[in-house]
Write an enzyme that holds these catalytic residues in place. Structure first.
Site, PDB file in Angstrom:
ATOM      1  N   ARG A 178     -67.494  32.710   3.486  1.00 47.98           N
ATOM      2  CA  ARG A 178     -68.461  32.637   2.371  1.00 47.98           C
ATOM      3  C   ARG A 178     -68.539  31.208   1.838  1.00 47.98           C
ATOM      4  O   ARG A 178     -69.610  30.720   1.483  1.00 47.98           O
ATOM      5  CB  ARG A 178     -68.060  33.611   1.262  1.00 47.98           C
ATOM      6  CG  ARG A 178     -68.388  35.059   1.639  1.00 47.98           C
ATOM      7  CD  ARG A 178     -67.658  36.059   0.766  1.00 47.98           C
ATOM      8  NE  ARG A 178     -68.036  35.993  -0.628  1.00 47.98           N
ATOM      9  CZ  ARG A 178     -67.315  36.499  -1.626  1.00 47.98           C
ATOM     10  NH1 ARG A 178     -66.169  37.098  -1.373  1.00 47.98           N
ATOM     11  NH2 ARG A 178     -67.738  36.410  -2.860  1.00 47.98           N
ATOM     12  N   ARG A 215     -59.149  38.542  -8.058  1.00 48.43           N
ATOM     13  CA  ARG A 215     -60.260  39.263  -8.718  1.00 48.43           C
ATOM     14  C   ARG A 215     -60.107  40.778  -8.577  1.00 48.43           C
ATOM     15  O   ARG A 215     -59.755  41.283  -7.515  1.00 48.43           O
ATOM     16  CB  ARG A 215     -61.594  38.841  -8.110  1.00 48.43           C
ATOM     17  CG  ARG A 215     -62.727  39.761  -8.575  1.00 48.43           C
ATOM     18  CD  ARG A 215     -64.095  39.239  -8.362  1.00 48.43           C
ATOM     19  NE  ARG A 215     -64.371  38.862  -7.004  1.00 48.43           N
ATOM     20  CZ  ARG A 215     -65.450  38.192  -6.646  1.00 48.43           C
ATOM     21  NH1 ARG A 215     -66.311  37.810  -7.561  1.00 48.43           N
ATOM     22  NH2 ARG A 215     -65.651  37.876  -5.395  1.00 48.43           N
ATOM     23  N   LYS A 266     -69.829  33.361 -11.925  1.00 44.86           N
ATOM     24  CA  LYS A 266     -71.198  33.746 -12.301  1.00 44.86           C
ATOM     25  C   LYS A 266     -71.208  35.166 -12.890  1.00 44.86           C
ATOM     26  O   LYS A 266     -71.797  35.396 -13.939  1.00 44.86           O
ATOM     27  CB  LYS A 266     -72.125  33.665 -11.071  1.00 44.86           C
ATOM     28  CG  LYS A 266     -72.117  32.269 -10.426  1.00 44.86           C
ATOM     29  CD  LYS A 266     -73.004  32.185  -9.206  1.00 44.86           C
ATOM     30  CE  LYS A 266     -72.580  33.055  -8.034  1.00 44.86           C
ATOM     31  NZ  LYS A 266     -71.322  32.645  -7.371  1.00 44.86           N
ATOM     32  N   ARG A 280     -62.760  43.758  -4.035  1.00 43.22           N
ATOM     33  CA  ARG A 280     -63.992  43.858  -3.245  1.00 43.22           C
ATOM     34  C   ARG A 280     -63.693  43.690  -1.752  1.00 43.22           C
ATOM     35  O   ARG A 280     -62.821  42.924  -1.382  1.00 43.22           O
ATOM     36  CB  ARG A 280     -64.960  42.738  -3.681  1.00 43.22           C
ATOM     37  CG  ARG A 280     -66.130  43.232  -4.471  1.00 43.22           C
ATOM     38  CD  ARG A 280     -66.896  42.140  -5.139  1.00 43.22           C
ATOM     39  NE  ARG A 280     -67.499  41.146  -4.250  1.00 43.22           N
ATOM     40  CZ  ARG A 280     -68.305  40.176  -4.663  1.00 43.22           C
ATOM     41  NH1 ARG A 280     -68.602  40.084  -5.963  1.00 43.22           N
ATOM     42  NH2 ARG A 280     -68.806  39.294  -3.830  1.00 43.22           N
ATOM     43  N   ARG A 285     -80.568  31.342  -2.472  1.00 41.85           N
ATOM     44  CA  ARG A 285     -79.317  30.936  -1.842  1.00 41.85           C
ATOM     45  C   ARG A 285     -79.560  30.109  -0.588  1.00 41.85           C
ATOM     46  O   ARG A 285     -78.618  29.708   0.076  1.00 41.85           O
ATOM     47  CB  ARG A 285     -78.576  32.184  -1.459  1.00 41.85           C
ATOM     48  CG  ARG A 285     -77.105  32.122  -1.729  1.00 41.85           C
ATOM     49  CD  ARG A 285     -76.687  33.555  -1.783  1.00 41.85           C
ATOM     50  NE  ARG A 285     -75.311  33.771  -1.743  1.00 41.85           N
ATOM     51  CZ  ARG A 285     -74.704  34.517  -2.658  1.00 41.85           C
ATOM     52  NH1 ARG A 285     -75.358  35.003  -3.674  1.00 41.85           N
ATOM     53  NH2 ARG A 285     -73.439  34.758  -2.540  1.00 41.85           N
TER      54      ARG A 285
HETATM   55  P1  AP5 Z   1     -66.596  36.007 -10.694  1.00 38.71           P
HETATM   56  O1  AP5 Z   1     -67.254  35.928 -12.026  1.00 38.71           O
HETATM   57  O2  AP5 Z   1     -66.428  37.360 -10.095  1.00 38.71           O
HETATM   58  O3  AP5 Z   1     -67.307  34.999  -9.656  1.00 38.71           O
HETATM   59  P2  AP5 Z   1     -68.763  35.006  -9.015  1.00 38.71           P
HETATM   60  O4  AP5 Z   1     -69.260  33.614  -9.099  1.00 38.71           O
HETATM   61  O5  AP5 Z   1     -69.611  36.100  -9.613  1.00 38.71           O
HETATM   62  O6  AP5 Z   1     -68.361  35.335  -7.525  1.00 38.71           O
HETATM   63  P3  AP5 Z   1     -69.005  36.256  -6.433  1.00 38.71           P
HETATM   64  O7  AP5 Z   1     -67.927  36.377  -5.362  1.00 38.71           O
HETATM   65  O8  AP5 Z   1     -69.522  37.541  -6.985  1.00 38.71           O
HETATM   66  O9  AP5 Z   1     -70.160  35.388  -5.953  1.00 38.71           O
HETATM   67  P4  AP5 Z   1     -70.843  35.409  -4.630  1.00 38.71           P
HETATM   68  O10 AP5 Z   1     -71.924  34.456  -4.933  1.00 38.71           O
HETATM   69  O11 AP5 Z   1     -70.056  35.116  -3.417  1.00 38.71           O
HETATM   70  O12 AP5 Z   1     -71.172  36.950  -4.422  1.00 38.71           O
HETATM   71  P5  AP5 Z   1     -72.509  37.803  -4.569  1.00 38.71           P
HETATM   72  O13 AP5 Z   1     -72.134  39.065  -5.169  1.00 38.71           O
HETATM   73  O14 AP5 Z   1     -73.612  36.999  -5.158  1.00 38.71           O
HETATM   74  O15 AP5 Z   1     -65.177  35.291 -10.828  1.00 38.71           O
HETATM   75  C1  AP5 Z   1     -64.232  35.304  -9.761  1.00 38.71           C
HETATM   76  C2  AP5 Z   1     -62.814  35.550 -10.329  1.00 38.71           C
HETATM   77  O16 AP5 Z   1     -62.427  34.433 -11.111  1.00 38.71           O
HETATM   78  C3  AP5 Z   1     -62.724  36.780 -11.259  1.00 38.71           C
HETATM   79  O17 AP5 Z   1     -61.521  37.421 -10.995  1.00 38.71           O
HETATM   80  C4  AP5 Z   1     -62.769  36.191 -12.670  1.00 38.71           C
HETATM   81  O18 AP5 Z   1     -62.027  36.968 -13.589  1.00 38.71           O
HETATM   82  C5  AP5 Z   1     -62.147  34.808 -12.476  1.00 38.71           C
HETATM   83  N1  AP5 Z   1     -62.758  33.786 -13.323  1.00 38.71           N
HETATM   84  C6  AP5 Z   1     -64.085  33.654 -13.621  1.00 38.71           C
HETATM   85  N2  AP5 Z   1     -64.295  32.587 -14.407  1.00 38.71           N
HETATM   86  C7  AP5 Z   1     -63.075  32.005 -14.579  1.00 38.71           C
HETATM   87  C8  AP5 Z   1     -62.624  30.838 -15.281  1.00 38.71           C
HETATM   88  N3  AP5 Z   1     -63.499  30.062 -15.954  1.00 38.71           N
HETATM   89  N4  AP5 Z   1     -61.308  30.532 -15.238  1.00 38.71           N
HETATM   90  C9  AP5 Z   1     -60.435  31.331 -14.548  1.00 38.71           C
HETATM   91  N5  AP5 Z   1     -60.804  32.448 -13.881  1.00 38.71           N
HETATM   92  C10 AP5 Z   1     -62.100  32.781 -13.892  1.00 38.71           C
HETATM   93  O19 AP5 Z   1     -72.901  37.998  -3.033  1.00 38.71           O
HETATM   94  C11 AP5 Z   1     -72.172  38.833  -2.164  1.00 38.71           C
HETATM   95  C12 AP5 Z   1     -72.846  38.871  -0.799  1.00 38.71           C
HETATM   96  O20 AP5 Z   1     -74.185  39.408  -0.928  1.00 38.71           O
HETATM   97  C13 AP5 Z   1     -73.064  37.511  -0.125  1.00 38.71           C
HETATM   98  O21 AP5 Z   1     -71.928  37.106   0.609  1.00 38.71           O
HETATM   99  C14 AP5 Z   1     -74.266  37.823   0.796  1.00 38.71           C
HETATM  100  O22 AP5 Z   1     -73.867  38.511   1.944  1.00 38.71           O
HETATM  101  C15 AP5 Z   1     -75.107  38.766  -0.050  1.00 38.71           C
HETATM  102  N6  AP5 Z   1     -76.137  38.063  -0.859  1.00 38.71           N
HETATM  103  C16 AP5 Z   1     -76.239  38.044  -2.226  1.00 38.71           C
HETATM  104  N7  AP5 Z   1     -77.301  37.304  -2.616  1.00 38.71           N
HETATM  105  C17 AP5 Z   1     -77.896  36.856  -1.464  1.00 38.71           C
HETATM  106  C18 AP5 Z   1     -79.020  36.023  -1.200  1.00 38.71           C
HETATM  107  N8  AP5 Z   1     -79.761  35.501  -2.199  1.00 38.71           N
HETATM  108  N9  AP5 Z   1     -79.331  35.750   0.090  1.00 38.71           N
HETATM  109  C19 AP5 Z   1     -78.613  36.277   1.106  1.00 38.71           C
HETATM  110  N10 AP5 Z   1     -77.520  37.063   0.929  1.00 38.71           N
HETATM  111  C20 AP5 Z   1     -77.161  37.345  -0.344  1.00 38.71           C
END
Ligand code: AP5
Length: 224
Positions: A174, A130, A16, A163, A91
């Site tokens: 997660r 990552r 994402k 991270r 979420r």
């Molecule tokens: P990347 O693009 O970084 O993946 P992502 O989907 O953004 O992953 P996140 O870990 O950021 O998502 P998340 O939903 O767990 O975290 P968030 O920050 O929202 O890609 C991953 C890797 O793969 C990279 O190295 C990239 O280069 C590679 N890659 C990407 N696309 C590729 C492809 N097509 N092919 C090969 N490689 C590829 O949330 C973090 C924390 O915040 C949560 O755990 C929670 O505690 C809190 N939080 C956030 N939002 C909420 C909510 N709404 N409610 C409650 N808690 C929340």
């Protein structure tokens, strides 16, 4: 043409954030990531950041009331009035219902939810490699999307780090939280005819092409 109010969702590591950089330059819509907003609050040491950090470090979700308040304020900012792309919100079913309530009070609605679908084994592979820019959060992968110079961000020359919540046991939690609490939203948006599925196992460029095609179709449907 009416506004595009899009939700991008999928498991952790689905890509994402990677798509965020591409979509920001493709469409003139603000990309709103609740994960990025929370990390910003942690960095600045705000009350919200202090409260959220313990949940984030464990890979658990931050409580709905805190997130809904933060997201509602952001969605009412001037730059989100003509549409938005949400990443990581909603979420939980509760958050999905609160988002609908908020938008309907503003005479707006969700246009579509785009699911970037990736199996768990691939999530683990991606997250373990990552690397993130300390300054502006640009994402890389040591094998699949490496920077030109190891450990240095291509875009602003800052340091790349891992991270805190990318440790293996936190990643497992997660994923568990995603299946338990976030996946029910797939049915919620399916029932409303809003769910669009994207194969997230393809390359970042292919995933971007697919998302752009889906958005182009949504715009065409809206024009008909
Ligand atoms: P990347 O693009 O970084 O993946 P992502 O989907 O953004 O992953 P996140 O870990 O950021 O998502 P998340 O939903 O767990 O975290 P968030 O920050 O929202 O890609 C991953 C890797 O793969 C990279 O190295 C990239 O280069 C590679 N890659 C990407 N696309 C590729 C492809 N097509 N092919 C090969 N490689 C590829 O949330 C973090 C924390 O915040 C949560 O755990 C929670 O505690 C809190 N939080 C956030 N939002 C909420 C909510 N709404 N409610 C409650 N808690 C929340």
């Amino acid at each position: 043409m009416s506004e595009l109010n899009l939700i991008l969702f999928g498991p952790p590591g689905a890509g994402k954030g990677t798509q965020a950089d591409r979509l920001r330059s493709d469409f003139r819509l603000p990309f709103i990531s609740t994960g990025d907003m929370l990390r910003e609050n942690v960095k600045e040491g705000t009350e919200l950041g202090k409260e959220a950090q313990k949940y984030m470090d464990a890979g658990d979700l931050v409580p709905d009331d805190l997130i809904v308040k933060m997201a509602a304020e952001r969605l009412q900012a001037p730059d989100a009035q003509d549409g938005f792309i949400l990443d990581g919100f909603p979420r939980t079913l509760e958050q999905g219902k609160e988002l609908d309530k908020l938008l309907s009070q503003l005479a707006r609605r969700v246009t579509a939810a785009l699911l970037i679908d990736v199996p768990d084994e691939e999530v683990v592979r991606r997250i373990s490699g990552r690397r993130v820019c300390v300054k502006s959060g640009h994402n890389y992968h040591v094998d699949f999307d490496p920077p030109k110079r190891e450990g240095i961000c291509d875009q602003d020359g800052s340091r790349l780090v891992q991270r805190d919540d990318d440790k293996p046991d936190v990643v497992q939690n997660r994923l568990h939280v995603y299946h338990e609490q976030t996946e029910p939203l797939i049915e919620y948006y399916d029932e409303r005819g809003l769910m669009r599925r994207i194969d997230g196992t393809r390359s970042p460029a292919d995933v971007n092409d697919h998302i752009r095609a889906v958005i182009a179709t949504l715009r065409m449907e809206d024009d008909v």
